[in-house]
Each structure stands twice: as C-alpha cells, then as structure tokens.
Design an enzyme around this catalytic site. Structure first.
Site, short mmCIF file in Angstrom:
data_model
loop_
_atom_site.label_atom_id
_atom_site.label_comp_id
_atom_site.label_asym_id
_atom_site.label_seq_id
_atom_site.Cartn_x
_atom_site.Cartn_y
_atom_site.Cartn_z
N ASP A 114 0.82 -1.21 0.00
CA ASP A 114 0.00 0.00 0.00
C ASP A 114 0.86 1.27 0.00
OD1 ASP A 114 -2.69 1.24 0.52
OD2 ASP A 114 -1.67 1.92 2.32
N GLU A 148 0.84 -0.29 -5.17
CA GLU A 148 -0.26 0.67 -5.19
C GLU A 148 0.38 2.05 -5.17
OE1 GLU A 148 -3.46 3.34 -3.62
OE2 GLU A 148 -1.79 2.73 -2.38
C1 GLC Z 1 -4.03 3.43 0.04
C2 GLC Z 1 -5.43 2.87 0.21
C3 GLC Z 1 -6.31 3.94 0.74
C4 GLC Z 1 -5.77 4.48 2.01
C5 GLC Z 1 -4.32 4.92 1.85
C6 GLC Z 1 -3.67 5.15 3.16
O1 GLC Z 1 -4.00 4.40 -0.91
O2 GLC Z 1 -5.88 2.36 -1.00
O3 GLC Z 1 -7.61 3.45 0.92
O4 GLC Z 1 -6.52 5.56 2.44
O5 GLC Z 1 -3.56 3.94 1.23
O6 GLC Z 1 -3.42 3.92 3.78
C1 GLC Z 2 -3.78 9.39 -2.94
C2 GLC Z 2 -2.70 8.42 -2.82
C3 GLC Z 2 -3.19 7.04 -3.00
C4 GLC Z 2 -4.42 6.79 -2.16
C5 GLC Z 2 -5.43 7.83 -2.31
C6 GLC Z 2 -6.52 7.62 -1.32
O1 GLC Z 2 -4.22 9.40 -4.25
O2 GLC Z 2 -1.69 8.68 -3.77
O3 GLC Z 2 -2.20 6.17 -2.65
O4 GLC Z 2 -5.03 5.62 -2.55
O5 GLC Z 2 -4.84 9.07 -2.09
O6 GLC Z 2 -7.49 8.58 -1.50
#
Ligand code: GLC
Ligand code: GLC
Length: 651
Positions: free
Chosen positions: A284, A326
C-alpha cells in the site's frame, strides 16, 4: 554476481548465524541467497551503509529471511519451485480478479469462504481481500491503519479462518491477494504506543519532532493527501509532546525507513503473510516510502531502492509470491515501480494502472476517446515480465491524474477540463446523470477527486429512480463497455465487488461518525445476497450485468492474445468517439484481435481504411468473439452501436 566485499560479508554472516537456523536444510535458500546477495548488499549499503551497526543489521536481515524460509510450509515451497519453472504464469489471460472488503462482501472471512462458488460462477480466480489485520475500533481508514500486523481483526475472523480460506482457495485454484500497509501504522500500534511512552528506540520508527522547525520545512513542498478531513502532514501528540508525521489521516503514523530496523520489521511482516498462503501481496501507498525535505515526498529514488530490496529479499525466501504496487502517481512515475533498466520486475511485478482507469472515466464523460487515445499514446512501455492491474473502480476515489500536456494535446484547457469532469461526475453539469461526490477538495489548489459507485457514476441510479428505460439501458451498456476495456487491454483485470451486480451508492456512511467525513465510503457496499439472487432472473439489471460479464470473462480466457506480453498496438482512427487497439501474438502475428469501443450514445462509423493494416475485409469474415456475430459493414464502413464494443477476430 560474485563480488568479494559482499561475499566476504555473506560468509561472516553465515558463520555467525544462529545454530538452530544453520542446522536446517536450507539448500534452496542458500542458492537464492547466493544469487541475490550482491544486489541485497548493495541496496542495503546504499540505504544504511553509513551506520556503525551496518553489519549487525545485515546479519539480522539474513536471519529474518532464513527464519521465514524455515517457517514456510512445504506446499508453498513447492509452489515456489513450480512458479520458478512457469515464470510467466501471471501474464496469462486466464486470471481475472476481484477486490472486496470481507465484511462488505460476506460478513467476515468465513462468509467469504462460503461464497467461493460465487467467484467461480462469474469466472473470478483471484481475490483481493482488503485489510484484515487488527485495526482500531473507530477510525481505521477502512483497515489501512493497522494496529497489529500479525493478527487478524476479530471482526474479520481468526488466523485459522484465513488459513482455511487460503487452503480452500488453493484447492479451487483461486489466488489470494492480501494487503501489507507498508507506509504507516495506526497510532494504536505497539510501536506507536512505545514511542508515545517516550521510548527513543520506537520514536525512531517514526518521524517525530519536538517543534515545528522540520515539519514546517517539509510542509513547504509536501502536498496534502486528505486536505479536507486530515489537512497537513504532521500531528501534535499530546502524550509524546512531539509532532509526528502523518501524511494520510492524523491517526496513521508514517514509518521511518531511514531506520534499518523498520525495514527489517516490515520485511518480516511481508514474509509472514507470504507464509500464510498469500499468492500476491499488495503493498500500500508505496510512492510515499521515503521522505526528503524540499520534495513532495513521493516517488523518491530511495522509495524504489526499498522496494527493490524487499523484492530481492522476498525472492530468497518466497520467490513465488508477487507484489502489487499501489502507487497512484503520474504515468512516467508509475512505470518505475516495476523497476528500471531490467527485463524482469525488479520491484513489483504488478502495478495499478490508474492512468487507464482515469482515462476511461474521461471517455465516459466526454463521450469521446480524444484524451484516452492521447493518454495511452503517452503511457510508457513497461517491462516485459511485469503487468498492469487494470480496473474501473476500486475502494478509493478517482483522481484526475492525467498529464496536463496530454489534456492540451487532446484539445482542452487543463483547468477547465478537470473542472468539467468534476462537475460531470458530481451531477452539476447539464445532462449529467452521474451521482458522485467530490473527494479531497483542496481549497488552496482547487484540486479534487471523485467518489461514487460505478453504477451511480454512469447514471444507473438516476435512471432507476426515474424509471427511465433508455438511460437504464445506456448505463448498463456503459458498465459492460468499461469492463470490456479492462478485460482486453492487457494485464490483470480487477473487478470491484458489487459492480458485477450494478450496485449503486450506499449513503449509510453518513450516519456513522467515523465515516461521514470520508465520501469514499459511499462506494464500499454491503452485498445484499437476496438481491444478488436476481442475477439468475432474466429481465433484471442484476441478470443483464452479471451474465454479460460472466460471458465476457469466459471469452477473454479463450483469447490467448489477451495475455500480456506487451502485444498491443494503439490504432488511431478518424472518428473521435472510438477507441481502437489491436492485440496480437508476438510469435504468430496473424493471430490477432481488434478491440473497438464506442463511447458515444449513438452508433458510430469506422472507416475500414483506418484499420486496413489490421483487418482486411477480404482476408476473411470478421467476427465479434464476444457475441459470435459479424459486425455490420456497409460501403467500407463498419458500424459500432452506441456504448458498445467489439472484440473482432477473423474467421
Ligand atoms: C491506500 C489505500 C487507501 C488508504 C491509503 C492510506 O491508498 O488504497 O484506501 O486511504 O492507502 O493507507
Ligand atoms: C492518494 C494516494 C493514493 C491513495 C489515495 C486515497 O491518491 O496517492 O495512494 O489511494 O490518495 O485517497
């Protein structure tokens, strides 16, 4: 590679390694360690070489890998060897995935196990279960604030439930994807509690500061991720009497990867979940792993070194396990998460294709493929043995992360175009039936993203409420069109649970104090299994969507050129409503499929000259592999009905 310095160190480490470890049969472990140690050592040294305890840390690193190798169950070790031989296994078109929250899909892990037949009915053979590790009772960012990385949250079940689920999935040949939230922990995590209590060892696990000097420096160049509900990147902790870096929510403390102890702990956790039977781990928020004053603190070179090191170490202990990056970042940046200057992935084998996702949403709003074409043209070519994760919706917001230059090349003014998209999806634009909500509105920059369920964003909710048959039909077609894109583009298609049934927005989050500030909850549904039964009743929306997707998945699995070997060619055509690309077999170029999508409501024509080098009308009858029908061709013009797609093969 053999190199004296690293090899001498390796010999020293192996001599010191604890007797209970060295007594084990570590044959495969040692060959892999030998193969990767030069790279591991170089990376570890670049990151931590200036520390006095460097060699002790290197010893701990190797011990961690060895211990987890010893813990690795025999069946998983065998799987490692099988995948080593069949190394392209994950590029196959046979894989089709779905992401879900275990509690939204079916109460808990046991419930997911009871519904495994559902995946098989649809054709899903990879399931991403979103965070199930222990997290706080109240705010937990949907489980992305973890308070114990080695325990399953009681609301999801127990470790035994997960093991049973993983076994059953493996028997049914369904892959299991789990999250490891590598960038931060919950403030309730034991490390954070220790830091709070004043323990300097654990304060060094995070970025904490006694005053605002350093935080203020950072803030000058760091964007805000959640500007509305968690502005700023630092939080004052009353008990610790220090500021702590919290890029996401104020209860998510960013881990300090400049401390090797943090790296080793997190590697240990990655290997722990690999050993619980996860086939793939979703790492993540990887763009955020390294923080540097004066930068945005995203996509830093060291973040890539950390990921390379994680990959190299995982290859020693559990080489069959893949990583998903991600990283929702610009196309030129995201491509780097596969690793640069390589053939095989050096970091993550799979990365979210957020670019394609956002471009598809642009095409839906504009009813044309101008920006989609331009954006895909600019999408850098990825490594050979790496693949995209293609998706339409996920549990997060839709960010309009296109390149401004691409927007301009498509003929729009970037600021106005983004504003149009936001207005369109939040239903403010005339003729828009979308029912989304803004997310992450930043009053300082004017930026915003979009929340909303797929069905509600494409107008199905509006159409149902108004009993508008034409719009019901169009929105169902749009749902299918979007899925036809992720199923044919090349990469791993990842469905989002509920979309296969046309699930609309769920506004119940507005009554939950812990969720109401975060509109992403509107598209994190609870599946109504009674309603889901309607998928078997012809004439219902559920049936129309589910049965069409089921057929699409089955057909995809038969089309070998849909496997991802960088075997796609974008074909630019005159008609701007159409998006056209070809998929081909690298070693047998005559085996090919032409994909055509019409994003407009009306039928559109394609001049056959535009695709003459792909599909000559004389070479054979063109047939749509999805419907089994031939498309209408009139006077050298191929007709594509509104909101429809073709997967054209030659007969
Ligand atoms: C990733 C997840 C998102 C979360 C963020 C912080 O982007 O997909 O749902 O808010 O990480 O952990
Ligand atoms: C931002 C981050 C991504 C996360 C998202 C959650 O775009 O780059 O990692 O999933 O915020 O809203």
């Amino acid at each position: 590679m053999y190199e004296q310095v690293s090899h001498t160190l390796l010999n020293d480490i192996l001599n010191q390694i604890k007797p209970e470890i060295s007594k084990q049969d570590l044959r495969h472990f040692y060959t892999r360690l030998g193969a990767n140690f030069y790279a591991i050592h170089s990376l570890f040294q670049r990151l931590y070489g200036n520390r006095a305890d460097f060699e002790q840390q290197a010893l701990r690193l190797v011990e961690t890998m060895a211990r987890q190798y010893i813990n690795r169950p025999e069946n998983l070790r065998q799987m490692d060897l099988d995948r080593e031989k069949d190394y392209n296994w994950f590029l196959s078109q046979q894989w089709v995935g779905m992401a879900l929250y275990s509690n939204g899909f079916a109460d808990d892990l046991q419930g997911v196990k009871e519904h495994l037949g559902y995946f098989q009915e649809l054709g899903i053979n990879l399931v991403h279960i979103m965070p199930i590790m222990r997290c706080p009772e109240g705010n937990s960012d949907g489980g992305y604030a973890v308070s114990d990385f080695r325990a399953i949250d009681a609301r999801a079940g127990t470790l035994q439930d997960l093991n049973r689920l993983a076994d059953e999935m493996h028997q049914r040949e369904i892959l299991l994807v789990l999250d490891v939230v590598v960038n931060h922990t919950s403030d309730e995590h034991e490390w954070a509690q220790q830091a709070r209590a004043g323990n300097p060892v654990y304060q060094d696990y995070y970025y904490t500061f006694k005053d605002r000097n350093v935080p203020d420096m950072f803030e000058q160049s760091m964007p805000e991720i959640f500007p509305e509900h968690a502005p700023g990147n630092f939080t004052w902790d009353e008990q610790m009497q220090r500021w702590v870096m919290t890029v996401f929510n104020d209860y998510q403390w960013d881990l300090n990867y400049s401390n090797p102890a943090v790296f080793i702990e997190m590697l240990d956790i990655i290997l722990y979940w690999a050993n619980q039977g996860a086939d793939i781990l979703r790492l993540d928020a990887v763009a955020f792993l390294w923080k540097k004053i004066g930068s945005t603190c995203q996509n830093e070179r060291e973040a890539h070194l950390i990921l390379q090191l994680m990959k190299d170490c995982c290859q020693v202990t559990a080489p069959g396990v893949l990583f998903i990056a991600e990283a929702i970042v610009a196309p030129v940046e995201v491509i780097k998460y596969f690793g640069e200057d390589a053939v095989i992935a050096k970091e993550c084998e799979i990365a979210y294709n957020a670019t394609f996702m956002a471009l598809l949403w642009d095409a839906v709003a504009t009813k044309n493929a101008k920006l989609l074409n331009q954006g895909i043209k600019s999408l850098p070519v990825k490594l050979e043995r790496a693949t995209w994760l293609n998706y339409v919706r996920c549990h997060d917001d839709i960010g309009l992360g296109f390149d401004d230059r691409d927007i301009a090349l498509a003929g729009y003014e970037p600021y106005n175009h983004r504003k149009f998209l936001l207005d369109y999806y939040t239903g403010k634009f005339d003729n828009s039936h979308a029912r989304g909500k803004p997310f992450g509105l930043n009053s300082k920059t004017g930026d915003a993203r979009i929340s909303g369920a797929l069905a509600s964003l494409v107008g199905l909710q509006y159409a149902l409420e108004n009993n508008d048959l034409v719009n019901i039909n169009d929105s169902v077609k749009t749902i299918l069109l979007l899925h036809s894109m992720i199923l044919s583009f090349g990469g791993l298609p990842l469905f989002y649970y509920g979309d296969e049934l046309g699930t609309i927005n769920d506004d119940s989050y507005l009554h939950d104090a812990h969720k109401m500030g975060d509109s992403r909850w509107m598209h994190r549904p609870t599946i109504d299994w009674h309603k889901a039964e309607l998928r078997h009743t012809p004439g219902t929306i559920e049936y129309d969507i589910f049965s069409a997707l089921k057929r699409m998945i089955a057909v995809r699995k038969e089309i070998e050129v849909f496997a991802d070997f960088n075997n796609r060619e974008l074909i630019e055509v005159e008609n701007a409503h159409l998006f056209v690309f070809g998929r081909y077999n690298i070693s047998q170029p005559s085996e090919r499929v032409l994909v055509i999508a019409n994003f407009d409501a009306k039928s559109q024509s394609l001049n056959l000259d535009d695709i003459s080098h792909w599909a000559s009308p004389h070479s054979g009858r063109m047939i749509d592999l999805y419907t089994g029908q031939s498309p209408d061709i009139f006077n050298h013009t191929l007709v594509v009905p509104g909101f429809s797609f073709y997967w054209l093969g030659e007969n």
